[in-house]
Write a protein that holds these residues in place. Sequence first.
Motif, PDB file in Angstrom:
ATOM      1  N   HIS A   1      -5.640   5.527  -2.778  1.00  0.00           N
ATOM      2  CA  HIS A   1      -6.262   4.383  -2.332  1.00  0.00           C
ATOM      3  C   HIS A   1      -5.938   3.303  -3.239  1.00  0.00           C
ATOM      4  N   ASN A   2      -5.699   2.377  -2.510  1.00  0.00           N
ATOM      5  CA  ASN A   2      -5.535   0.943  -3.104  1.00  0.00           C
ATOM      6  C   ASN A   2      -5.888  -0.363  -2.195  1.00  0.00           C
ATOM      7  N   ARG A   3      -6.108  -1.556  -2.747  1.00  0.00           N
ATOM      8  CA  ARG A   3      -6.393  -2.469  -2.008  1.00  0.00           C
ATOM      9  C   ARG A   3      -5.725  -3.911  -2.233  1.00  0.00           C
ATOM     10  N   SER A   4      -5.424  -4.346  -0.855  1.00  0.00           N
ATOM     11  CA  SER A   4      -4.904  -5.715  -0.948  1.00  0.00           C
ATOM     12  C   SER A   4      -5.712  -6.937  -0.695  1.00  0.00           C
TER      13      SER A   4
ATOM     14  N   ASP B   1      -8.543  -2.027   2.446  1.00  0.00           N
ATOM     15  CA  ASP B   1      -8.334  -0.864   1.595  1.00  0.00           C
ATOM     16  C   ASP B   1      -7.153  -0.051   2.344  1.00  0.00           C
ATOM     17  N   ALA B   2      -6.280   0.861   1.664  1.00  0.00           N
ATOM     18  CA  ALA B   2      -5.568   1.788   2.438  1.00  0.00           C
ATOM     19  C   ALA B   2      -5.542   3.006   1.515  1.00  0.00           C
ATOM     20  N   ASP B   3      -5.593   4.159   2.100  1.00  0.00           N
ATOM     21  CA  ASP B   3      -5.597   5.401   1.558  1.00  0.00           C
ATOM     22  C   ASP B   3      -4.810   6.371   2.682  1.00  0.00           C
ATOM     23  N   HIS B   4      -4.869   7.656   2.213  1.00  0.00           N
ATOM     24  CA  HIS B   4      -4.410   8.837   3.086  1.00  0.00           C
ATOM     25  C   HIS B   4      -5.562   9.612   3.285  1.00  0.00           C
TER      26      HIS B   4
ATOM     27  N   ALA C   1       0.697  -1.067   0.074  1.00  0.00           N
ATOM     28  CA  ALA C   1       0.050   0.098   0.090  1.00  0.00           C
ATOM     29  C   ALA C   1       0.905   1.379  -0.101  1.00  0.00           C
ATOM     30  N   CYS C   2       1.950   1.352   0.770  1.00  0.00           N
ATOM     31  CA  CYS C   2       2.818   2.200   0.884  1.00  0.00           C
ATOM     32  C   CYS C   2       3.398   2.849  -0.459  1.00  0.00           C
TER      33      CYS C   2
ATOM     34  N   GLN D   1     -10.310   6.398   2.350  1.00  0.00           N
ATOM     35  CA  GLN D   1     -11.091   5.391   2.185  1.00  0.00           C
ATOM     36  C   GLN D   1     -10.535   4.196   2.870  1.00  0.00           C
ATOM     37  N   GLY D   2      -9.477   4.237   3.786  1.00  0.00           N
ATOM     38  CA  GLY D   2      -8.886   3.324   4.702  1.00  0.00           C
ATOM     39  C   GLY D   2      -7.676   4.033   5.487  1.00  0.00           C
ATOM     40  N   PRO D   3      -7.282   2.971   6.408  1.00  0.00           N
ATOM     41  CA  PRO D   3      -6.221   3.666   7.159  1.00  0.00           C
ATOM     42  C   PRO D   3      -4.877   3.868   6.149  1.00  0.00           C
ATOM     43  N   THR D   4      -4.004   4.525   6.630  1.00  0.00           N
ATOM     44  CA  THR D   4      -2.749   4.675   5.963  1.00  0.00           C
ATOM     45  C   THR D   4      -1.863   3.580   6.276  1.00  0.00           C
ATOM     46  N   PRO D   5      -0.812   3.223   5.232  1.00  0.00           N
ATOM     47  CA  PRO D   5      -0.200   2.122   5.097  1.00  0.00           C
ATOM     48  C   PRO D   5       0.522   2.071   6.586  1.00  0.00           C
TER      49      PRO D   5
END
Lengths: 188, 188
Positions: free
Chosen positions: B46-49, B70-73, A96-97, B82-86
């Motif tokens: 925003h990205n998704r694992s 999901d992760a985002d800033h 993600a980072c 849209q999600g926590p930060t990495p």
Amino acid sequence: MITTDPPTRNGVDTATLFATLDAVKAAPEAARFQFRAHNQWLSGTHNRSTITDFFGVGEERTHQRTFTFDADHPAVLVGRDQGPTPVEFVLHALAACLTAGLANIAAARKVKLTEVRSTVSGDIDLNGILGLNPEVRNGYQQITVRFTIKGDASAEKLRDLLEQSRARSAVYDVITNQVPVTIEVDTP
Amino acid sequence: MITTDPPTRNGVDTATLFATLDAVKAAPEAARFQFRAHNQWLSGTHNRSTITDFFGVGEERTHQRTFTFDADHPAVLVGRDQGPTPVEFVLHALAACLTAGLANIAAARKVKLTEVRSTVSGDIDLNGILGLNPEVRNGYQQITVRFTIKGDASAEKLRDLLEQSRARSAVYDVITNQVPVTIEVDTP
């Protein structure tokens, strides 16, 4: 016809991104953040974290939503598989980072991305955490990240974007360098 | 009346836990695992694992469910939250690892836990990742974990359980020591 740089590229609001950089240049202390996770044990290896509050730009803040994540061990590791293992979350954090950085850097360099995918693999020998071999470390022995990146730039330029993301990645730094961790315990 | 050790304590199946330890002692290569996260960029930061497949005990395996995160800033860091930060996922991983280990070790030592809570805080100066100060690292400068632990043992014994969990924690090792990371890129 006058063409101006579009306000967003890759979904990144580049005007705000550059304005934020200028604001932090003018007031470096705004960049001091503290992030937090609150965890509660549920049963066995199953536990749940809540992520909501953080400090940044001089004040206490909250995410727009409260995020909760369960972690557990799979059955083969004597858990009930109610969530990924803790070490799998580390791999997600790294992907993600690097990906978020890549999108920001591409936008700043006026590269339009069309696809970014990655798989992060971590090799671990559980003889370490099981205490069966003092020669084996507890954590990952190595981590490999494989990216597929597509966009309107040369392969070399796309690689440069990823290299710059790596060079400025917080999670990459945490994993490849050392962070001091203090553990305190209250046992009422 | 004959009392036998109960099959589970703290939700940990201690009989299976000890049987697993014996099995790995007899066949150390069973403990070689590979965990994976598959990530897809969505937009901006925003990205998704997806976490589902892993290798362990000699074969490819899958979790009982596919987990997606999901992760985002946050907006203050030019994202859409849209999600926590990495970096927040790293804190969750650390709390989850120390807590899972604690529950296992308590079960092995016949301590019944009634409550385990923790807050993990990570201090980070974003002048690092923003490239504004070469003296500032990209990742956390320090991480603090504060535990509250309650159970049917003395405060000293409860502290010893946590210390043993720390000494055998995979995520604690990843964060406080160095893991080599290789990044490969395919740019079709």
